[in-house]
Enzyme design. Structure first.
Site, PDB file in Angstrom:
ATOM      1  N   GLU A   8       0.808  -1.035   0.043  1.00 16.56           N
ATOM      2  CA  GLU A   8       0.065  -0.131   0.068  1.00 16.56           C
ATOM      3  C   GLU A   8       0.887   1.045   0.038  1.00 16.56           C
ATOM      4  O   GLU A   8       1.261   1.791   1.057  1.00 16.56           O
ATOM      5  CB  GLU A   8      -0.966   0.006   1.318  1.00 16.56           C
ATOM      6  N   HIS A  10       1.822   4.724  -2.294  1.00 18.05           N
ATOM      7  CA  HIS A  10       1.155   5.566  -3.417  1.00 18.05           C
ATOM      8  C   HIS A  10       1.918   6.404  -4.106  1.00 18.05           C
ATOM      9  O   HIS A  10       3.051   6.833  -3.701  1.00 18.05           O
ATOM     10  CB  HIS A  10       0.030   6.341  -2.695  1.00 18.05           C
ATOM     11  N   PHE A  23      -6.231  15.888   4.036  1.00 19.57           N
ATOM     12  CA  PHE A  23      -6.339  15.104   5.239  1.00 19.57           C
ATOM     13  C   PHE A  23      -4.818  15.146   5.745  1.00 19.57           C
ATOM     14  O   PHE A  23      -4.710  14.478   7.061  1.00 19.57           O
ATOM     15  CB  PHE A  23      -6.319  13.642   4.963  1.00 19.57           C
ATOM     16  N   HIS A 164      -9.020   0.049  -1.134  1.00 25.32           N
ATOM     17  CA  HIS A 164      -8.330   1.093  -0.319  1.00 25.32           C
ATOM     18  C   HIS A 164      -9.529   2.123   0.079  1.00 25.32           C
ATOM     19  O   HIS A 164     -10.347   2.289  -0.257  1.00 25.32           O
ATOM     20  CB  HIS A 164      -7.416   1.824  -1.066  1.00 25.32           C
ATOM     21  N   ASP A 283       2.149   2.395   3.612  1.00 22.18           N
ATOM     22  CA  ASP A 283       1.034   3.467   3.275  1.00 22.18           C
ATOM     23  C   ASP A 283       2.024   4.773   2.916  1.00 22.18           C
ATOM     24  O   ASP A 283       1.702   5.786   3.439  1.00 22.18           O
ATOM     25  CB  ASP A 283       0.199   3.772   4.244  1.00 22.18           C
TER      26      ASP A 283
END
Ligand code: GRE
Ligand code: ZN
Length: 322
Positions: A8, A10, A23, A164, A283
């Site tokens: 995960e 990105h 966020f 996701h 992440d």
């Protein structure tokens, strides 16, 4: 531990770079933007430092899923996948890819996944929760009938589908508490619910080899499997699937450690779903590789489990050579 594989992790393209901003605070956003756009420089250095041999990279969130114009969604997904393939090709030993998919058009999504697997060797798809189509207040979940042929394509390709997080579709419950909407809680509530919809719809009865991946240590679900099973068994509302939710977790679901670097939680997950179904992830760049690796490498679990979660499970699941 050397040789870890993360999945995960990105990147962003010009069309989607603004999506992650809400966020994180403004100071962090500048650094985040640079890290999302970078492939060959900082990312590789961080990987080297953290003992990460390979990343399976995916587009940021919500990206394609929030584009209400169907044709535009299809176009952005395709553009993102082309750019990802180009970036991967420069370091094929260190990077692999997950396809972004315009779920606003299930036929196009299936065709794009086929293209990405066949032409680029992508390892599956990563989709950011429900899709919006036609109007911002629209909300398409993938247990709906129009998606079942798409799931047939995923099952036939024999590649995993990473569900996701994105922000919750129902906002009323969050009124006055915006801090709850994002990764602190709302992402997991939304994604856990979507995963339960898929499992409870009977999707995995129809496609028993279909594989779903959930991040953030299973978005809270492993902790609640007993209660979910138990109360469904007693529910007066009926339940469309043939098997218990915990059984789908055993046979159709993998979870990752993304953004949830907590030994107590990992041990609960090992007890619930087994070390064979857990995969290390960071992440990145929403989380720091140094923090994820520092925690994982020292976590109080057995060395055989560390090897499985850090590397061996991913090699097997994604049919990787290294
Ligand atoms: C994620 O991709 O998981 C993510 C975001 C935005 C903020 C935090 C986060 O997309 O973990
Ligand atoms: Zn993520």
């Amino acid at each position: 531990m050397d040789g870890k594989i993360g999945l995960e992790e990105h990147f962003a393209i010009a069309d989607t770079i603004g999506d992650s901003r809400g966020f994180v605070d403004d100071a962090a956003a500048v650094d985040l933007k640079a890290r999302l756009l970078d492939f060959q420089d900082l990312r590789l250095r961080e990987m080297d430092r953290g003992g990460i041999a390979k990343m399976i990279v995916s587009l940021n969130a919500p990206a394609v899923q929030r584009i209400v114009d169907r044709a535009k969604a299809v176009e952005v997904a395709r553009r993102a996948n082309d750019l990802l393939a180009e970036a991967i090709a420069k370091h094929a030993d260190r990077f692999a890819g997950f396809a972004a998919l315009a779920m606003q058009d299930p036929d196009a999504a299936g065709a794009e996944l086929k293209r990405c697997v066949a032409d680029f060797g992508f390892k599956g798809a990563l989709v950011n929760g429900y899709s919006q189509l036609g109007a911002p207040e629209s909300c398409l979940y993938y247990d709906l009938p129009q998606y079942w042929d798409f799931w047939g394509v995923v099952a036939a390709l024999d590649v995993p589908f990473y569900l996701h997080p994105r922000e919750p579709s129902e906002r009323k419950a969050y009124d006055g508490h915006p801090w709850l909407i994002g990764p602190a809680y709302g992402f997991a509530a939304e994604t856990g619910l979507h995963a339960l919809r898929l499992m409870g719809s009977g999707l995995f009865d129809k496609y028993p080899r279909l594989t779903l991946i959930l991040g953030h240590m299973g978005e809270g679900l492993p902790f609640n499997l007993y209660r979910i099973d138990e109360r469904i068994a007693w529910s007066p509302m009926g339940y469309p699937a043939k098997r218990a939710i915990s059984e789908y977790f055993q046979d159709n679901v993998f979870i990752t450690t993304s953004g949830n670097f907590r030994t107590q939680t990992l041990i609960d997950c090992i007890l619930e779903v087994g070390a064979d179904r857990i995969l290390f992830s960071t992440d990145y760049p929403f989380e720091q590789i140094a923090e994820a690796s520092g925690w994982f490498d020292a976590a109080a679990i057995s060395e055989p489990d560390r090897r499985k979660i850090g590397r061996l499970n991913a090699l097997k699941l994604f049919k990787l050579d290294s």
